[in-house]
Scaffold this active site. Structure first.
Site, PDB file in Angstrom:
ATOM      1  N   TYR A  56       0.823  -1.220   0.000  1.00 58.23           N
ATOM      2  CA  TYR A  56       0.000   0.000   0.000  1.00 58.23           C
ATOM      3  C   TYR A  56       0.853   1.264   0.000  1.00 58.23           C
ATOM      4  O   TYR A  56       0.449   2.270  -0.586  1.00 58.23           O
ATOM      5  CB  TYR A  56      -1.013  -0.032   1.164  1.00 58.23           C
ATOM      6  CG  TYR A  56      -2.091  -1.042   0.874  1.00 58.23           C
ATOM      7  CD1 TYR A  56      -3.099  -0.762  -0.041  1.00 58.23           C
ATOM      8  CD2 TYR A  56      -2.049  -2.315   1.427  1.00 58.23           C
ATOM      9  CE1 TYR A  56      -4.060  -1.710  -0.371  1.00 58.23           C
ATOM     10  CE2 TYR A  56      -3.002  -3.269   1.109  1.00 58.23           C
ATOM     11  CZ  TYR A  56      -4.003  -2.959   0.204  1.00 58.23           C
ATOM     12  OH  TYR A  56      -4.944  -3.901  -0.137  1.00 58.23           O
ATOM     13  N   ARG A  59       1.597   1.891  -3.587  1.00 60.91           N
ATOM     14  CA  ARG A  59       0.433   2.409  -4.329  1.00 60.91           C
ATOM     15  C   ARG A  59       0.093   3.841  -3.916  1.00 60.91           C
ATOM     16  O   ARG A  59      -0.333   4.652  -4.730  1.00 60.91           O
ATOM     17  CB  ARG A  59      -0.749   1.476  -4.122  1.00 60.91           C
ATOM     18  CG  ARG A  59      -0.523   0.189  -4.918  1.00 60.91           C
ATOM     19  CD  ARG A  59      -1.594  -0.807  -4.716  1.00 60.91           C
ATOM     20  NE  ARG A  59      -2.908  -0.251  -4.927  1.00 60.91           N
ATOM     21  CZ  ARG A  59      -4.028  -0.775  -4.412  1.00 60.91           C
ATOM     22  NH1 ARG A  59      -3.964  -1.847  -3.664  1.00 60.91           N
ATOM     23  NH2 ARG A  59      -5.185  -0.227  -4.652  1.00 60.91           N
ATOM     24  N   HIS A 109     -14.860   0.891  -0.969  1.00 55.52           N
ATOM     25  CA  HIS A 109     -13.722   0.053  -0.571  1.00 55.52           C
ATOM     26  C   HIS A 109     -12.644   0.837   0.158  1.00 55.52           C
ATOM     27  O   HIS A 109     -11.500   0.386   0.240  1.00 55.52           O
ATOM     28  CB  HIS A 109     -13.134  -0.657  -1.795  1.00 55.52           C
ATOM     29  CG  HIS A 109     -14.043  -1.722  -2.359  1.00 55.52           C
ATOM     30  ND1 HIS A 109     -13.885  -2.280  -3.602  1.00 55.52           N
ATOM     31  CD2 HIS A 109     -15.128  -2.336  -1.823  1.00 55.52           C
ATOM     32  CE1 HIS A 109     -14.838  -3.183  -3.817  1.00 55.52           C
ATOM     33  NE2 HIS A 109     -15.612  -3.225  -2.749  1.00 55.52           N
ATOM     34  N   THR A 177     -15.238  -1.659 -14.544  1.00 54.99           N
ATOM     35  CA  THR A 177     -15.139  -2.713 -13.518  1.00 54.99           C
ATOM     36  C   THR A 177     -15.422  -4.083 -14.137  1.00 54.99           C
ATOM     37  O   THR A 177     -16.294  -4.202 -15.002  1.00 54.99           O
ATOM     38  CB  THR A 177     -16.067  -2.418 -12.311  1.00 54.99           C
ATOM     39  OG1 THR A 177     -16.042  -3.544 -11.417  1.00 54.99           O
ATOM     40  CG2 THR A 177     -17.494  -2.113 -12.698  1.00 54.99           C
ATOM     41  N   ASN A 203     -17.075  -0.140 -20.590  1.00 53.60           N
ATOM     42  CA  ASN A 203     -15.874  -0.862 -20.154  1.00 53.60           C
ATOM     43  C   ASN A 203     -15.028  -1.193 -21.386  1.00 53.60           C
ATOM     44  O   ASN A 203     -15.492  -1.110 -22.524  1.00 53.60           O
ATOM     45  CB  ASN A 203     -16.299  -2.158 -19.433  1.00 53.60           C
ATOM     46  CG  ASN A 203     -15.228  -2.683 -18.487  1.00 53.60           C
ATOM     47  OD1 ASN A 203     -14.493  -1.910 -17.864  1.00 53.60           O
ATOM     48  ND2 ASN A 203     -15.120  -4.008 -18.372  1.00 53.60           N
TER      49      ASN A 203
HETATM   50  C1  BJW Z   1     -10.850  -0.531 -18.656  1.00 53.64           C
HETATM   51  C2  BJW Z   1      -9.692   0.123 -19.032  1.00 53.64           C
HETATM   52  C3  BJW Z   1      -9.816   1.359 -19.711  1.00 53.64           C
HETATM   53  C4  BJW Z   1      -9.147  -1.732 -18.054  1.00 53.64           C
HETATM   54  N1  BJW Z   1     -11.025   1.838 -19.960  1.00 53.64           N
HETATM   55  N2  BJW Z   1     -12.048  -0.031 -18.921  1.00 53.64           N
HETATM   56  C5  BJW Z   1     -21.082 -13.326  -3.332  1.00 53.64           C
HETATM   57  C6  BJW Z   1     -20.613 -14.347  -4.110  1.00 53.64           C
HETATM   58  C7  BJW Z   1     -19.301 -14.723  -4.011  1.00 53.64           C
HETATM   59  C8  BJW Z   1     -18.418 -14.107  -3.142  1.00 53.64           C
HETATM   60  C9  BJW Z   1     -18.880 -13.099  -2.362  1.00 53.64           C
HETATM   61  C10 BJW Z   1     -20.196 -12.721  -2.463  1.00 53.64           C
HETATM   62  N3  BJW Z   1     -20.382 -11.700  -1.600  1.00 53.64           N
HETATM   63  C11 BJW Z   1     -19.224 -11.428  -0.976  1.00 53.64           C
HETATM   64  C12 BJW Z   1     -18.283 -12.264  -1.418  1.00 53.64           C
HETATM   65  C13 BJW Z   1     -16.874 -12.287  -0.958  1.00 53.64           C
HETATM   66  C14 BJW Z   1     -16.007 -11.209  -1.558  1.00 53.64           C
HETATM   67  C15 BJW Z   1     -16.004 -11.361  -3.075  1.00 53.64           C
HETATM   68  O1  BJW Z   1     -16.646 -10.663  -3.816  1.00 53.64           O
HETATM   69  N4  BJW Z   1     -15.184 -12.286  -3.558  1.00 53.64           N
HETATM   70  C16 BJW Z   1     -15.030 -12.465  -4.996  1.00 53.64           C
HETATM   71  C17 BJW Z   1     -13.592 -12.822  -5.270  1.00 53.64           C
HETATM   72  C18 BJW Z   1     -16.033 -13.498  -5.482  1.00 53.64           C
HETATM   73  N5  BJW Z   1     -16.423  -9.856  -1.193  1.00 53.64           N
HETATM   74  C19 BJW Z   1     -16.058  -9.316  -0.032  1.00 53.64           C
HETATM   75  O2  BJW Z   1     -15.383  -9.931   0.775  1.00 53.64           O
HETATM   76  C20 BJW Z   1     -16.540  -7.913   0.264  1.00 53.64           C
HETATM   77  N6  BJW Z   1     -17.171  -7.868   1.523  1.00 53.64           N
HETATM   78  C21 BJW Z   1     -18.381  -8.398   1.708  1.00 53.64           C
HETATM   79  O3  BJW Z   1     -19.000  -8.915   0.809  1.00 53.64           O
HETATM   80  O4  BJW Z   1     -18.887  -8.247   2.982  1.00 53.64           O
HETATM   81  C22 BJW Z   1     -20.131  -8.891   3.313  1.00 53.64           C
HETATM   82  C23 BJW Z   1     -21.357  -8.177   2.848  1.00 53.64           C
HETATM   83  C24 BJW Z   1     -22.564  -8.786   3.015  1.00 53.64           C
HETATM   84  C25 BJW Z   1     -23.736  -8.154   2.621  1.00 53.64           C
HETATM   85  C26 BJW Z   1     -23.709  -6.892   2.067  1.00 53.64           C
HETATM   86  C27 BJW Z   1     -22.529  -6.282   1.923  1.00 53.64           C
HETATM   87  C28 BJW Z   1     -21.367  -6.921   2.298  1.00 53.64           C
HETATM   88  C29 BJW Z   1     -15.357  -6.953   0.346  1.00 53.64           C
HETATM   89  C30 BJW Z   1     -14.711  -6.748  -0.974  1.00 53.64           C
HETATM   90  C31 BJW Z   1     -13.473  -5.876  -0.837  1.00 53.64           C
HETATM   91  C32 BJW Z   1     -12.746  -5.743  -2.154  1.00 53.64           C
HETATM   92  N7  BJW Z   1     -11.527  -5.097  -1.982  1.00 53.64           N
HETATM   93  C33 BJW Z   1     -10.655  -4.926  -3.124  1.00 53.64           C
HETATM   94  C34 BJW Z   1      -9.235  -4.676  -2.617  1.00 53.64           C
HETATM   95  C35 BJW Z   1      -9.150  -3.382  -1.891  1.00 53.64           C
HETATM   96  C36 BJW Z   1      -7.763  -3.184  -1.467  1.00 53.64           C
HETATM   97  C37 BJW Z   1      -6.893  -2.684  -2.552  1.00 53.64           C
HETATM   98  O5  BJW Z   1      -7.226  -1.700  -3.220  1.00 53.64           O
HETATM   99  O6  BJW Z   1      -5.856  -3.302  -2.689  1.00 53.64           O
HETATM  100  O7  BJW Z   1     -11.124  -3.851  -3.940  1.00 53.64           O
HETATM  101  S1  BJW Z   1     -10.617  -6.287  -4.238  1.00 53.64           S
HETATM  102  C38 BJW Z   1     -10.319  -5.326  -5.671  1.00 53.64           C
HETATM  103  O8  BJW Z   1     -11.369  -5.652  -6.599  1.00 53.64           O
HETATM  104  C39 BJW Z   1     -10.513  -3.858  -5.252  1.00 53.64           C
HETATM  105  C40 BJW Z   1     -11.445  -3.368  -6.323  1.00 53.64           C
HETATM  106  O9  BJW Z   1     -12.158  -2.236  -5.846  1.00 53.64           O
HETATM  107  C41 BJW Z   1     -12.296  -4.569  -6.629  1.00 53.64           C
HETATM  108  C42 BJW Z   1     -12.983  -4.513  -7.960  1.00 53.64           C
HETATM  109  O10 BJW Z   1     -12.077  -4.537  -9.002  1.00 53.64           O
HETATM  110  P1  BJW Z   1     -12.382  -3.723 -10.334  1.00 53.64           P
HETATM  111  O11 BJW Z   1     -12.457  -2.295 -10.032  1.00 53.64           O
HETATM  112  O12 BJW Z   1     -13.529  -4.332 -11.010  1.00 53.64           O
HETATM  113  O13 BJW Z   1     -11.012  -3.960 -11.126  1.00 53.64           O
HETATM  114  P2  BJW Z   1     -10.617  -5.135 -12.152  1.00 53.64           P
HETATM  115  O14 BJW Z   1      -9.146  -5.063 -12.334  1.00 53.64           O
HETATM  116  O15 BJW Z   1     -11.164  -6.420 -11.747  1.00 53.64           O
HETATM  117  O16 BJW Z   1     -11.349  -4.731 -13.512  1.00 53.64           O
HETATM  118  C43 BJW Z   1     -10.992  -3.574 -14.247  1.00 53.64           C
HETATM  119  C44 BJW Z   1     -11.859  -3.493 -15.492  1.00 53.64           C
HETATM  120  O17 BJW Z   1     -11.513  -2.317 -16.181  1.00 53.64           O
HETATM  121  C45 BJW Z   1     -11.665  -4.674 -16.465  1.00 53.64           C
HETATM  122  O18 BJW Z   1     -12.933  -5.182 -16.861  1.00 53.64           O
HETATM  123  C46 BJW Z   1     -10.945  -4.042 -17.655  1.00 53.64           C
HETATM  124  O19 BJW Z   1     -11.342  -4.592 -18.896  1.00 53.64           O
HETATM  125  C47 BJW Z   1     -11.392  -2.599 -17.563  1.00 53.64           C
HETATM  126  N8  BJW Z   1     -10.434  -1.622 -18.120  1.00 53.64           N
HETATM  127  N9  BJW Z   1      -8.572  -0.579 -18.716  1.00 53.64           N
HETATM  128  C48 BJW Z   1     -12.096   1.186 -19.621  1.00 53.64           C
HETATM  129  N10 BJW Z   1      -8.696   2.100 -20.188  1.00 53.64           N
END
Ligand code: BJW
Length: 237
Positions: A56, A59, A109, A177, A203
């Site tokens: 971090y 970053r 987040h 996303t 996207n």
């Molecule tokens: C472009 C581009 C350009 C590129 N132009 N586009 C249900 C089912 C299964 C699992 C779960 C579920 N519910 C919860 C879970 C567990 C878990 C989860 O989701 N796991 C998955 C792996 C399945 N979720 C959690 O644990 C969350 N908490 C939770 O659910 O609590 C309980 C709850 C219950 C009830 C209600 C609410 C909550 C917490 C999630 C925390 C995520 N944290 C992170 C890391 C933060 C720390 C850090 O920054 O290091 O956040 S994970 C990481 O992924 C980060 C991001 O915000 C997040 C999303 O990623 P994002 O933004 O989508 O990035 P990418 O890289 O994946 O995609 C980029 C996109 O851009 C791509 O599509 C490219 O094509 C595109 N792109 N260049 C336009 N120029």
């Protein structure tokens, strides 16, 4: 009367990619070379805080070197000129929406330019490196400060405000996303189930949930977002 009154915009790492911040998934991305469970969970932090702080710190210092891009600027222009509400919900921990002038931004987040005390729970603006030797400015405990970030298994922030925004939306945009991480990845299904809002994915490529959106526009954010915003403002004077 404008066609759309309440615009809700979910953003992800793709909107900041052309500013020079890495996305999370895929080759050359942030986690390419790190196992997610080594850096983005509370268990990882408990096991090896120095490794997590280092990730971090790197970053945080990168973020201070980059600027908002044309996609962030278009959304801030939309907020200023739209005759209705514009609410950004960002998964990003960067401050590029704010630096570009957007005021209504919910950081679900967390924010990398903030630190949180594990002891007194106070949140501080933080631009320097964090280590386990850093003392909390309020309660003076060491070690105590952690990045103000939501890791896997932790509850995302601002969920009540987010649910209200989704409920009142009549236009839902999802920008840059991959739709891999919940609960954000589930917002489009909520919007579809409520049946009140038009939904558009902007996207680089179709996301996991592309079939849930009414419309998809694919390309680089700095091109497609300003074009989309200009059209929207023309059609919603
Ligand atoms: C472009 C581009 C350009 C590129 N132009 N586009 C249900 C089912 C299964 C699992 C779960 C579920 N519910 C919860 C879970 C567990 C878990 C989860 O989701 N796991 C998955 C792996 C399945 N979720 C959690 O644990 C969350 N908490 C939770 O659910 O609590 C309980 C709850 C219950 C009830 C209600 C609410 C909550 C917490 C999630 C925390 C995520 N944290 C992170 C890391 C933060 C720390 C850090 O920054 O290091 O956040 S994970 C990481 O992924 C980060 C991001 O915000 C997040 C999303 O990623 P994002 O933004 O989508 O990035 P990418 O890289 O994946 O995609 C980029 C996109 O851009 C791509 O599509 C490219 O094509 C595109 N792109 N260049 C336009 N120029």
């Amino acid at each position: 009367m404008s066609r759309y009154q309440n615009i809700v915009i979910l953003t992800g790492a793709g909107i900041s990619a052309e500013s020079g911040l890495s996305t999370f998934r895929g080759a050359g991305s942030l986690w390419d070379g790190h196992r997610v469970q080594d850096v983005a969970t509370p268990e990882a932090f408990a096991r090896d805080p120095d490794l997590v702080h280092e990730f971090y710190n790197m970053r945080r210092s990168n973020l201070l070197k980059v600027k908002p891009n044309a996609a962030h600027d278009a959304l801030s222009r939309l907020e200023k000129r739209h005759n209705g509400s514009v609410q950004i919900i960002t998964q990003n921990v960067d401050d590029l929406h704010k630096r570009s002038g957007s005021k209504n931004v919910l950081h679900m987040h967390g924010e990398i330019l903030k630190a949180r005390c594990r002891n007194c729970h106070k949140i501080f603006d933080w631009k320097k490196d964090l280590t386990e030797e850093t003392t909390c400015p309020t309660c003076q405990t060491t070690p105590s400060l952690r990045p103000h970030i939501v890791w896997f298994g932790e509850m995302p922030l601002k969920m009540e405000e987010i649910e209200v925004a989704l409920y009142t939306a009549d236009l839902f945009l999802s920008i840059g996303t991959s739709g891999n991480v919940y609960p954000a990845a589930g917002f489009v299904a909520e919007i579809k189930n409520m049946g009140k809002a038009h939904s558009v994915e902007l996207n680089l490529e179709p996301s996991e949930g592309q079939f849930l959106f009414a419309e998809g526009i694919y390309g680089k954010a700095t091109k497609i977002v300003p074009e989309f915003v200009e059209t929207l403002l023309k059609e919603n004077p």
